[in-house]
Design a protein around this motif. Structure first.
Motif, mmCIF file in Angstrom:
data_model
loop_
_atom_site.group_PDB
_atom_site.id
_atom_site.type_symbol
_atom_site.label_atom_id
_atom_site.label_comp_id
_atom_site.label_asym_id
_atom_site.label_seq_id
_atom_site.Cartn_x
_atom_site.Cartn_y
_atom_site.Cartn_z
ATOM 1 N N ARG A 137 0.698 -1.338 -0.105
ATOM 2 C CA ARG A 137 -0.031 0.069 -0.074
ATOM 3 C C ARG A 137 0.785 1.315 -0.115
ATOM 4 N NH1 ARG A 137 -5.630 -0.952 1.892
ATOM 5 N NH2 ARG A 137 -5.455 1.017 2.787
ATOM 6 N N TYR A 154 -1.775 10.512 -5.547
ATOM 7 C CA TYR A 154 -3.007 10.769 -5.785
ATOM 8 C C TYR A 154 -3.889 9.407 -6.025
ATOM 9 C CZ TYR A 154 -0.483 14.968 -5.770
ATOM 10 O OH TYR A 154 0.352 16.000 -5.472
ATOM 11 N N ARG A 156 -5.459 5.763 -4.138
ATOM 12 C CA ARG A 156 -5.801 5.225 -3.142
ATOM 13 C C ARG A 156 -4.774 4.011 -2.691
ATOM 14 N NH1 ARG A 156 -11.419 3.952 -4.807
ATOM 15 N NH2 ARG A 156 -11.028 2.111 -4.137
ATOM 16 N N GLU A 158 -4.839 1.221 -1.583
ATOM 17 C CA GLU A 158 -5.517 -0.085 -2.132
ATOM 18 C C GLU A 158 -5.317 -0.389 -3.634
ATOM 19 O OE1 GLU A 158 -9.161 2.163 -1.322
ATOM 20 O OE2 GLU A 158 -7.506 1.671 -0.232
ATOM 21 N N ARG A 160 -2.647 1.257 -5.454
ATOM 22 C CA ARG A 160 -1.305 1.240 -5.903
ATOM 23 C C ARG A 160 -0.684 0.244 -6.565
ATOM 24 N NH1 ARG A 160 0.038 5.210 -0.824
ATOM 25 N NH2 ARG A 160 -0.959 6.924 -1.635
#
Length: 184
Positions: A137, A154, A156, A158, A160
């Motif tokens: 994460r 930028y 979220r 979860e 990435r």
């Protein structure tokens, strides 16, 4: 002749069918653009209009109290408007923050815009490593040729890992293409 069909081994990842975060160019030159930007709920021009309306309303109410003899309401309303203005200015300064990753044959360009500062790093796609910085994460670290840059601020946390997988897939896909003559 016989065939044996089994499920994919654990840990095996399929290549993405379509790009989720990036866009392929229409021209067919084989470039991909990832534009990762801050999710702004209001544009700077709209923010200015809302602030002007807030100032007018607050000053009208403070002026009415001043006319009734409560003279300290107006200075405190002014202090409040200055404080809100400073906070909105800080918000507006970072409203256009973004990360742009552009993959072209023979070149990967990463541009990060933070307030008024612009950082650009260029890599040869064949030598780029895509890794999470510390875990699944965390931010994504692109490194190669003695340079490194982190991206994914930028996105979220979860998602990435999906972005990293997409970058790896695109780098493998375009690795063998020759460098273009176009300098832009």
């Amino acid at each position: 002749m016989s065939a044996y069909v089994s499920s994919a081994p654990i840990g095996y990842r399929r290549e993405p069918a379509a790009l989720r975060f990036g866009r392929e160019s229409e021209g067919g030159e084989g470039s991909v653009l990832w534009l990762l930007k801050r999710n702004c709920s209001i544009a700077p021009r709209q923010l200015l209009a809302v602030y002007a309306a807030f100032c007018a309303l607050s000053l009208a109410i403070a002026g009415a109290f001043w006319l009734q003899g409560a003279v300290l309401v107006l200075p405190f309303a002014g202090i409040e408007l200055v404080a809100v203005g400073v906070a909105l200015l800080a918000y507006a300064r970072h409203a256009a923050d973004r990360e742009t990753i552009r993959l072209r044959p023979g070149r990967l360009l990463v541009q990060r815009v933070h307030a008024s500062r612009i950082d650009e790093v260029e890599f040869a796609p064949a030598f780029v490593r895509v890794e999470p910085r510390s875990g699944d994460r965390s931010l994504i670290e692109l490194s190669g040729q003695g340079r490194r840059v982190t991206v994914g601020r930028y996105v979220r946390p979860e998602l990435r890992r999906q972005l990293a997988d997409e970058l790896r897939w695109a780098l493998r896909r375009w690795q063998g293409r020759p460098a273009s003559d176009d300098p832009s």
